[in-house]
Design a protein around this motif. Structure first.
Motif, PDB file in Angstrom:
ATOM      1  N   SER A  19     -15.882  77.194  52.154  1.00 10.59           N
ATOM      2  CA  SER A  19     -16.196  78.186  51.120  1.00 10.59           C
ATOM      3  C   SER A  19     -16.513  79.523  51.760  1.00 10.59           C
ATOM      4  O   SER A  19     -16.969  79.587  52.922  1.00 10.59           O
ATOM      5  CB  SER A  19     -17.371  77.730  50.260  1.00 10.59           C
ATOM      6  N   MET A  20     -16.285  80.584  51.016  1.00 10.37           N
ATOM      7  CA  MET A  20     -16.617  81.903  51.524  1.00 10.37           C
ATOM      8  C   MET A  20     -18.099  82.005  51.849  1.00 10.37           C
ATOM      9  O   MET A  20     -18.499  82.554  52.880  1.00 10.37           O
ATOM     10  CB  MET A  20     -16.238  82.974  50.498  1.00 10.37           C
ATOM     11  N   LEU A  21     -18.948  81.448  50.996  1.00  9.90           N
ATOM     12  CA  LEU A  21     -20.393  81.525  51.232  1.00  9.90           C
ATOM     13  C   LEU A  21     -20.802  80.755  52.485  1.00  9.90           C
ATOM     14  O   LEU A  21     -21.663  81.207  53.241  1.00  9.90           O
ATOM     15  CB  LEU A  21     -21.148  81.002  50.008  1.00  9.90           C
ATOM     16  N   ASP A  22     -20.192  79.596  52.721  1.00 13.44           N
ATOM     17  CA  ASP A  22     -20.518  78.830  53.930  1.00 13.44           C
ATOM     18  C   ASP A  22     -20.045  79.565  55.177  1.00 13.44           C
ATOM     19  O   ASP A  22     -20.714  79.536  56.224  1.00 13.44           O
ATOM     20  CB  ASP A  22     -19.875  77.444  53.874  1.00 13.44           C
ATOM     21  N   PHE A  23     -18.891  80.214  55.073  1.00 16.52           N
ATOM     22  CA  PHE A  23     -18.377  80.991  56.202  1.00 16.52           C
ATOM     23  C   PHE A  23     -19.301  82.169  56.491  1.00 16.52           C
ATOM     24  O   PHE A  23     -19.679  82.416  57.651  1.00 16.52           O
ATOM     25  CB  PHE A  23     -16.967  81.481  55.893  1.00 16.52           C
ATOM     26  N   ILE A  24     -19.703  82.885  55.457  1.00 20.28           N
ATOM     27  CA  ILE A  24     -20.568  84.052  55.636  1.00 20.28           C
ATOM     28  C   ILE A  24     -21.957  83.641  56.127  1.00 20.28           C
ATOM     29  O   ILE A  24     -22.614  84.385  56.865  1.00 20.28           O
ATOM     30  CB  ILE A  24     -20.650  84.842  54.316  1.00 20.28           C
ATOM     31  N   SER A  58     -19.647  91.107  49.065  1.00 18.27           N
ATOM     32  CA  SER A  58     -19.258  92.098  48.064  1.00 18.27           C
ATOM     33  C   SER A  58     -17.751  92.312  47.990  1.00 18.27           C
ATOM     34  O   SER A  58     -17.268  93.008  47.100  1.00 18.27           O
ATOM     35  CB  SER A  58     -19.942  93.441  48.362  1.00 18.27           C
ATOM     36  N   VAL A  59     -16.994  91.716  48.916  1.00 20.71           N
ATOM     37  CA  VAL A  59     -15.551  91.963  48.966  1.00 20.71           C
ATOM     38  C   VAL A  59     -14.844  91.276  47.801  1.00 20.71           C
ATOM     39  O   VAL A  59     -13.986  91.870  47.138  1.00 20.71           O
ATOM     40  CB  VAL A  59     -14.972  91.489  50.314  1.00 20.71           C
ATOM     41  N   ILE A  60     -15.181  90.004  47.528  1.00 23.54           N
ATOM     42  CA  ILE A  60     -14.577  89.260  46.428  1.00 23.54           C
ATOM     43  C   ILE A  60     -15.676  88.445  45.743  1.00 23.54           C
ATOM     44  O   ILE A  60     -16.842  88.521  46.107  1.00 23.54           O
ATOM     45  CB  ILE A  60     -13.444  88.316  46.912  1.00 23.54           C
ATOM     46  N   GLY A  61     -15.309  87.619  44.763  1.00 21.91           N
ATOM     47  CA  GLY A  61     -16.281  86.792  44.064  1.00 21.91           C
ATOM     48  C   GLY A  61     -16.879  85.712  44.952  1.00 21.91           C
ATOM     49  O   GLY A  61     -16.289  85.322  45.965  1.00 21.91           O
ATOM     50  N   TYR A  62     -18.047  85.204  44.573  1.00 21.19           N
ATOM     51  CA  TYR A  62     -18.798  84.268  45.395  1.00 21.19           C
ATOM     52  C   TYR A  62     -18.135  82.895  45.532  1.00 21.19           C
ATOM     53  O   TYR A  62     -18.413  82.171  46.476  1.00 21.19           O
ATOM     54  CB  TYR A  62     -20.191  84.035  44.789  1.00 21.19           C
ATOM     55  N   ARG A  63     -17.289  82.512  44.581  1.00 21.40           N
ATOM     56  CA  ARG A  63     -16.874  81.113  44.505  1.00 21.40           C
ATOM     57  C   ARG A  63     -15.567  80.799  45.230  1.00 21.40           C
ATOM     58  O   ARG A  63     -15.104  79.661  45.202  1.00 21.40           O
ATOM     59  CB  ARG A  63     -16.764  80.685  43.032  1.00 21.40           C
ATOM     60  N   TYR A  64     -14.991  81.774  45.884  1.00 21.37           N
ATOM     61  CA  TYR A  64     -13.705  81.563  46.547  1.00 21.37           C
ATOM     62  C   TYR A  64     -13.859  80.881  47.913  1.00 21.37           C
ATOM     63  O   TYR A  64     -14.958  80.769  48.451  1.00 21.37           O
ATOM     64  CB  TYR A  64     -12.987  82.895  46.735  1.00 21.37           C
ATOM     65  N   LEU A  86     -11.238  85.686  51.424  1.00 23.12           N
ATOM     66  CA  LEU A  86     -11.939  86.816  52.046  1.00 23.12           C
ATOM     67  C   LEU A  86     -11.120  87.390  53.195  1.00 23.12           C
ATOM     68  O   LEU A  86     -10.888  88.602  53.270  1.00 23.12           O
ATOM     69  CB  LEU A  86     -13.303  86.356  52.551  1.00 23.12           C
ATOM     70  N   VAL A  87     -10.669  86.527  54.105  1.00 28.24           N
ATOM     71  CA  VAL A  87      -9.946  86.988  55.292  1.00 28.24           C
ATOM     72  C   VAL A  87      -8.610  87.616  54.901  1.00 28.24           C
ATOM     73  O   VAL A  87      -8.205  88.655  55.449  1.00 28.24           O
ATOM     74  CB  VAL A  87      -9.740  85.815  56.267  1.00 28.24           C
TER      75      VAL A  87
END
Length: 492
Positions: A176-181, A195-201, A206-207
């Motif tokens: 998940s994007m959140l786990d990566f961040i 802030s780049v895209i939505g939280y659930r992607y 993101l990349v």
């Protein structure tokens, strides 16, 4: 000429209309709203102009294959030159220090390293991934069996360059994007990346997005979404296409498994074929007398996760040009409403765009992305909808004024649009504008026709995940190629 009716004058409907008219069909578009563009839209309130549909355009670069489609449809022309905004995002921290995300990858890496040296390893890893994806893009292909006057020539080198990115797809799509961040230690670095895209992607989304920016793509066409839509409408009309605004399609008339026309409140328009560009998920349940029971339709029904947002537009009687175009403010305490929670406020600032506000004033907009549709649907049902929109607006102004005092002191206009607003004006399912591609989830790409009915085709951002403007314009083109193939017509 064979009669074609297109349901919807969004980007996909206009794209389909242009290619169909060019290919020799007698085309009529039905649009329930009074303007073109669908979800790619904007509007004015008391002299302030709110861009509600587009913040960047994939395929804006002439180097990208999709640029051909934007040019062929007339969406991009001399009256909307491309601006490559930079920095992409600017975070202002609690000490007033700025952290920026830039297009130019070495510049972005240096800025992130200087701000968060403790995250050196992850920053270099992120930038390495982004570098791989600068050559990763959406190819434009022709439908097999369709006779094309100007066929797309396949470039093997194009696909070879994408191989390094393709090899990283399995890892990135399964986290998940959140786990990566969360792998970054610096909280403000986390805030700006969120802030780049939505939280659930997933992290791939993101990349890929950052890679598209770094490639020189994803610019902003002057005049925004409404000028681009009007350009396409002008192209469509110049080809002899007809459009009926304020005309909602109520039913697809089918007899003996063949399409016969489209029913509206004013009567029926006969048709040899129909292209439905209203949100496919909503259309399959609202435009047919008999339930559409096909594998891909049922898959969409069961697996779709929608991306929604609450849009807030502010008209401020003050010059806010000291802030960059996209500014991120981290929050000590999350902002919560409608069952959603946001840990930062992302503001789009149009102070540099004089046509967006009266002289000396500024238009600000913000997207509060999250799953809020059923909250607002319930508010509509119990009669508290307007009250809750007002309450949200007041809470938002209070939260933002801590960072920009003029928001409270010089506020002239506030406009709140919910998922129910988008549903009302565009017929979008749950008022959503994209499909969420979650970590570990499958990227669903659906057929654009029905096996059980001849002459019914679909186009629109819902047909290929995650959706958005590039999928909308591309599937409009693809739907017409399918139609040309099935009617033995040359695609022009």
């Amino acid at each position: 000429m064979k009669k074609l009716v297109i349901v919807g004058a969004g980007i996909s409907g206009l794209s389909a209309g242009i290619y169909a008219a060019r290919s020799g069909f007698d085309v009529t578009i039905l649009e329930q709203h009074n303007i073109p563009g669908g979800l790619s839209t904007s509007w004015s309130r008391k002299g302030y102009y709110f861009e509600g549909g587009m913040h960047w355009l994939t395929g804006s670069s002439p180097k990208m294959p999709l640029n051909r489609v934007w040019r062929e449809t007339g969406a991009l022309r001399e009256n909307n030159p491309i601006e490559l905004r930079d920095p992409l995002y600017t975070l202002i921290d609690e000490n007033g220090k700025k952290l920026c995300v830039y297009r130019f990858l070495p510049q972005m890496q240096q800025a992130l390293l200087e701000y968060a040296p403790e995250d050196k390893k992850m920053i270099k890893k992120l930038c390495r991934y982004v570098r791989y994806f600068t050559d990763f893009h959406m190819p434009v292909l022709d439908t097999r069996g369709c006779k094309c006057k100007n066929p797309v020539k396949l470039n093997i080198n194009e696909f070879t360059k994408m191989l390094p990115a393709i090899l990283r797809v399995p890892y990135l799509k399964n986290i998940s994007m959140l786990d990566f961040i969360a792998k970054f230690k610096n909280k403000n670095l986390q805030h700006i990346l969120k802030s780049v895209i939505g939280y659930r992607y997933n992290a791939l989304s993101l990349v890929y997005t950052l890679g598209s920016f770094a490639s020189g793509d994803c610019g902003y066409p002057a005049g925004g979404s409404i000028r681009m839509a009007n350009n396409m409408l002008e192209t469509f009309k110049s080809l002899g296409g007809k459009i009926q605004f304020r005309t909602k399609a109520e039913n697809i008339h089918i007899e003996d498994y063949e399409v016969k026309g489209v029913v509206t409140k004013d009567g029926e328009l006969p048709a040899d074929a129909v292209i439905i560009t209203q949100d496919a998920r909503a259309a399959v349940d609202s435009l047919f007398d008999v339930m559409v029971d096909e594998p891909w339709v049922n898959c969409m029904r069961h697996n779709l996760v929608t991306e929604q947002n609450i849009f807030i537009g502010l008209g401020i009687k003050a010059d806010l040009s000291r802030f960059s175009y996209s500014t991120v403010f981290p929050l000590e305490k999350p902002f919560e409403y409608a069952g959603c929670k946001w840990t930062e406020l992302r503001i789009y600032n149009y102070a540099a765009y004089k046509e967006h506000s009266p002289e000396g004033c500024t238009t600000l907009t913000s997207l509060l992305i999250g799953d809020s549709y059923y909250f607002w649907k319930q508010a509509k049902a119990d009669g508290t909808y307007k009250e809750k929109k007002k309450e949200l607006g007041e809470l938002f102004v209070k939260a933002l004024s801590k960072f920009i005092p003029e928001v409270a002191d010089s506020l002239e206009v506030i406009d709140v649009a919910t998922p129910c607003t988008y549903e009302r004006y565009t017929g979008s399912f749950e008022g959503s504008w994209m499909s969420v591609w979650e970590a570990g989830g499958k990227q669903y790409n659906y057929p654009q026709y029905l096996e059980s009915v001849d002459g019914v085709y679909f186009a629109g951002q819902r047909l290929q995940m995650p959706g958005g403007l590039p999928i909308a314009v591309y599937t409009g083109r693809q739907a017409v190629q399918l139609l040309c193939r099935d009617t033995d017509q040359e695609f022009v």
